[in-house]
Motif scaffolding. Structure first.
Motif, PDB file in Angstrom:
ATOM      1  N   GLY A 168      63.786 -41.606  43.132  1.00  0.00           N
ATOM      2  CA  GLY A 168      63.690 -42.693  42.108  1.00  0.00           C
ATOM      3  C   GLY A 168      65.172 -43.132  42.225  1.00  0.00           C
ATOM      4  N   HIS A 169      65.931 -42.298  42.080  1.00  0.00           N
ATOM      5  CA  HIS A 169      67.385 -42.730  41.440  1.00  0.00           C
ATOM      6  C   HIS A 169      68.286 -43.135  42.307  1.00  0.00           C
ATOM      7  N   ASP A 170      69.035 -44.646  42.787  1.00  0.00           N
ATOM      8  CA  ASP A 170      69.789 -44.989  43.212  1.00  0.00           C
ATOM      9  C   ASP A 170      70.752 -44.166  43.671  1.00  0.00           C
ATOM     10  N   LEU A 171      71.247 -43.577  45.084  1.00  0.00           N
ATOM     11  CA  LEU A 171      72.612 -42.252  44.651  1.00  0.00           C
ATOM     12  C   LEU A 171      73.931 -42.812  44.239  1.00  0.00           C
ATOM     13  N   ARG A 172      73.854 -44.375  44.863  1.00  0.00           N
ATOM     14  CA  ARG A 172      75.435 -44.876  43.638  1.00  0.00           C
ATOM     15  C   ARG A 172      75.638 -44.330  42.025  1.00  0.00           C
ATOM     16  N   ASP A 173      73.610 -44.053  41.752  1.00  0.00           N
ATOM     17  CA  ASP A 173      74.130 -43.924  40.131  1.00  0.00           C
ATOM     18  C   ASP A 173      73.744 -42.602  39.395  1.00  0.00           C
ATOM     19  N   LEU A 174      73.757 -41.598  40.704  1.00  0.00           N
ATOM     20  CA  LEU A 174      74.300 -40.843  40.601  1.00  0.00           C
ATOM     21  C   LEU A 174      75.545 -40.038  40.774  1.00  0.00           C
ATOM     22  N   THR A 175      75.614 -38.511  40.497  1.00  0.00           N
ATOM     23  CA  THR A 175      77.653 -37.569  40.651  1.00  0.00           C
ATOM     24  C   THR A 175      77.644 -37.534  41.828  1.00  0.00           C
ATOM     25  N   LEU A 176      78.216 -37.449  42.554  1.00  0.00           N
ATOM     26  CA  LEU A 176      78.979 -36.538  44.025  1.00  0.00           C
ATOM     27  C   LEU A 176      78.131 -35.208  44.017  1.00  0.00           C
TER      28      LEU A 176
END
Length: 613
Positions: A432-440
Motif C-alpha cells: 500500500g506504500h508508494d515506493l517513492r515514499d519508502l527508503t531505498l
C-alpha cells in the motif's frame, strides 16, 4: 597513408565507440572549481596544513635572508670594513640557517605528502561512494572503463597537486613577493629594469592557457576511451577468439592507442613551450643585470648607483627569481591537468540519482510483499516507451509469472519493483506504500533478484554466498547451499567452500554460478524474490534437481518469475502475458490454456520445438 587506411578501416568502430564515451567538457577556467577542489583540505586545516605552511615559511625565510647576509653584510660591511670576526660569525650564522632550512624542508616534504595522500584517499572514497548510489540509468549511459578512469587515473592526476603543488605554489609566491620587495628596497632602478620582461611573459602565458587546458582535457578523454576498450576486449576475449577477430581487434586497439598517443604528444608539446621561454627571460634578465648593474656600480652610491654587495645580492636573487617563475609555469601546467581531471570528477559528483530518496521517506520494517502497479507507464527515453498504462496486482505470498517475447516489458516490471527506476507515470506500491515514499535500503534489503547472467565476485565460494547476508554464520551459508542443491558440486571442489573463484566465477559452469545465486538469494531471506530468466543457464537434469529446492525457496514469499520454460511457470498462482509493454492476458496456467490466446500459442510453440529436438 598506411595510418589513414587504418583509420578508415576502424572508423565505424571508433565512431560507435566515441559516441558512447565521454565528450569534451567545455567550461571556462574558473577559480570556483579550484576552491571546490581545495575543500578536501578542510579536515586537515587545523594541524597538517598549518604545520606544512610553517615549515615552508621557515625554509623560505632562510633562502631570502642568506643573499642579504652575503651581499650587504659580508661584502659591504665585513670585507670592506676588514672585520674578520664579523665574517667568521656570518659564516657560522649562514651554516646554522642552512641547517634550519634543511629541517624545515624535510618536515615540509613529510607533512605535505601525508596531507596529499589523505586528500586523495578522501576524494577517491567520496567519488566511489557517490557512484555506488547512482541509479541504473547512469550506468546505462557510461561504460565501466569510463567510470574506472575517473576513479583511478583522474584522481591520480590530482595527487601531485595535493602532495606538492599547493604548498610549492605558496612557497614560490612568497619567494617571488619577498624577492621583489627586497630588490625594490635595495635598488628600484635595477629592480624595474630586470622585471621589464614580466608583462610579456604574463601575456604569452595567458594566450597559451586555453590551448594547454583543452589539450590535457583531451588526454583524459582519450585515456577513458582506451581503458573502456581494454575492459571491453578483456571481458569479451572468448567471443573475439571464437570468431577469429584477433587481428581486427588489434587494429581497433591500435587506432584508439594512436589517438591516446597523439593527445599526449600534443599536450606535452604545448606544455613544454613555457619553460624554454622562462629560461630565455632569465638570460635577458642576466644581460640587463650585468650591463645596467655595472653602470650603477661605476656611478657609486653617492650618484644614485649601487655598491658591489648590492650587485652580488641582486645576482643571487636573480637566480632565485626565475627559478620560482619556471616552477610556477610547470605548476600552471600541472594545475591545468588537475583542472581537466577535476572537471571530469565533478561531472560525476554532480550527477544526481534519478531514483531519489525523499528526506521524509518511511522505513518499511516488516514487508508483507503485496505489490500493486497503478496505471504505470515507463520510458527509458523519449523514443522508447517500455510499459503502457500497466495495472496489476501481486498478492503477498503469491508466485507470479511474467511471460512474453523479448522486449515485452518483463524485466522492466522487475526493475520497477526493485526501484532501480521510477515510473514515468502512475505508481508502484508495496504493502500500500508508494515506493517513492519508502527508503531505498528498507525496500531493497527485503528484495532479492536472481538474474540470468549471474555475477560472481573474486573471493571464496563461501564469501559469494554470504554476500546475500554478510552477518550469516558458516552453518547458515552451507544450509542455504544444501537447500538449493549447490552443496554437491561445492564439496567436489578442491577446497570446498573455501575455493577461490576468479572474477565473474570463470572456473564455474553457468549452471553452478546460477546455483550459487540461488543460495545467495535464499540466505538473504527476502520477502520478495525476483527470478529473471534464472533457470535459463541450468540444464534439464539440474533443473529437475532444483524444482523441489525452488518450492522451498519460494515458500512464504512473493515471487516474480520471468521465464520461457513452461516447467518453471506452470505452477504459478498468476501469469501475466505481456506484449509491447501491455498486458494481453492474465490467469493461472489452466485458465490461460482454456482461453487459447497468446499464452496458448507460446506453450504450443515451445512443445513443437521440444518435439523437433
Amino acid at each position: 597513408m598506411a595510418k589513414r587506411r587504418q583509420e578508415e578501416k576502424v572508423s565505424p568502430h571508433l565512431k560507435r565507440f566515441k559516441y558512447t564515451q565521454d565528450q569534451a567538457i567545455e567550461k571556462p577556467f574558473n577559480w570556483q572549481q579550484m576552491v571546490r577542489m581545495l575543500q578536501y583540505l578542510k579536515p586537515y586545516s587545523k594541524k597538517l596544513l598549518p604545520l606544512a605552511i610553517l615549515a615552508m615559511l621557515v625554509s623560505t625565510a632562510v633562502r631570502l635572508a642568506v643573499p642579504i647576509l652575503i651581499g650587504k653584510v659580508a661584502i659591504d660591511v665585513a670585507i670592506d670594513g676588514e672585520n674578520p670576526t664579523l665574517l667568521t660569525w656570518l659564516v657560522v650564522a649562514i651554516g646554522v640557517l642552512y641547517l634550519l632550512s634543511y629541517v624545515g624542508n624535510s618536515l615540509r616534504i613529510k607533512w605535505v605528502n601525508i596531507l596529499g595522500q589523505n586528500v586523495i584517499y578522501d576524494l577517491r572514497k567520496h567519488l566511489f561512494s557517490h557512484v555506488q548510489r547512482l541509479s541504473h540509468k547512469f550506468f546505462d549511459s557510461k561504460s565501466a572503463g569510463s567510470i574506472l578512469v575517473r576513479i583511478m587515473n583522474d584522481i591520480n592526476s590530482l595527487q601531485e597537486l595535493f602532495t606538492n603543488g599547493i604548498i610549492n605554489l605558496l612557497m614560490d609566491v612568497v619567494t617571488l613577493f619577498g624577492i621583489v620587495v627586497i630588490l625594490l628596497v635595495l635598488s628600484p632602478k635595477l629592480a624595474l629594469a630586470i622585471m621589464v620582461i614580466l608583462p610579456i611573459m604574463f601575456y604569452i602565458s595567458t594566450k597559451l592557457r586555453r590551448n594547454i587546458r583543452r589539450s590535457w582535457q583531451q588526454v583524459r578523454i582519450q585515456q577513458s576511451r582506451l581503458n573502456s576498450h581494454l575492459n571491453e576486449s578483456i571481458q569479451g576475449i572468448r567471443i573475439t577468439q571464437s570468431f577469429s577477430q584477433e587481428k581486427e581487434n588489434t587494429e581497433y586497439f591500435d587506432g584508439v592507442n594512436t589517438d591516446n598517443f597523439e593527445s599526449w604528444r600534443n599536450a606535452t608539446k604545448k606544455s613544454a613551450m613555457f619553460r624554454p621561454f622562462v629560461e630565455m627571460s632569465n638570460a635577458v634578465g642576466t644581460v640587463i643585470l650585468i650591463s645596467f648593474g655595472a653602470y650603477l656600480i661605476i656611478q657609486g652610491p653617492s650618484n644614485g648607483g649601487i655598491e658591489l654587495g648590492t650587485f652580488v645580492t641582486f645576482a643571487f636573487f636573480l637566480g632565485m627569481f626565475w627559478e620560482p617563475i619556471s616552477r610556477l609555469g610547470q605548476m600552471y601546467n600541472q594545475l591545468l591537468m588537475a583542472m581537466a581531471a577535476s572537471e571530469r570528477i565533478f561531472e560525476f559528483l554532480d550527477e544526481e540519482p534519478n531514483v531519489e530518496e525523499r528526506q521524509d521517506a518511511i522505513e518499511l520494517q516488516d514487508m508483507k510483499g503485496h505489490i500493486e502497479f497503478d496505471h504505470v507507464q515507463f520510458a527509458y527515453d523519449e523514443e522508447r516507451i517500455a510499459l503502457h498504462d500497466i495495472s496489476l496486482e501481486m498478492k503477498a505470498g503469491q508466485t507470479v509469472a511474467l511471460v512474453g517475447h523479448t522486449g515485452s516489458g518483463k524485466s522492466t516490471i522487475a526493475n520497477l519493483i526493485s526501484r532501480f527506476y521510477d515510473p514515468t507515470k502512475g505508481s508502484v506500491k508495496i504493502d500500500g506504500h508508494d515506493l517513492r515514499d519508502l527508503t531505498l535500503n528498507s525496500v531493497r534489503q527485503q528484495i532479492s533478484v536472481v538474474l540470468q547472467d549471474t555475477f560472481i565476485f573474486s573471493g571464496t565460494i563461501k564469501e559469494n554466498i554470504r554476500f546475500g547476508r554478510p552477518d550469516a554464520s558458516d552453518e547458515e551459508v552451507m544450509e542455504a547451499a544444501k537447500v538449493v542443491g549447490a552443496d554437491d558440486f561445492i564439496q567436489r571442489l578442491a577446497n570446498g567452500y573455501e575455493t577461490e573463484v576468479e572474477e565473474r566465477g570463470n572456473i564455474l559452469s553457468a549452471g553452478e554460478r546460477q546455483l550459487l545465486s540461488f543460495a545467495r538469494a535464499l540466505l538473504a531471506d527476502p520477502k520478495i524474490l525476483i527470478l529473471d530468466e534464472a533457470t535459463s543457464s541450468i540444464d534439464t537434469e539440474t533443473e529437475v534437481k532444483i524444482q523441489e529446492a525452488l518450492q522451498r525457496l519460494l515458500k512464504g514469499r512473493t515471487a516474480i518469475i520471468i521465464a520461457h520454460r513452461l516447467s518453471t511457470i506452470r505452477e504459478s498462482d498468476n501469469i501475466f502475458v505481456l506484449e509491447h509493454g501491455k498486458i494481453l492476458e492474465q490467469g493461472n496456467h489452466s485458465e490461460l490454456m482454456e482461453q487459447r490466446g497468446e499464452y496458448f500459442d507460446l506453450v504450443k510453440t515451445q512443445f513443437q520445438m521440444l518435439d523437433a529436438m
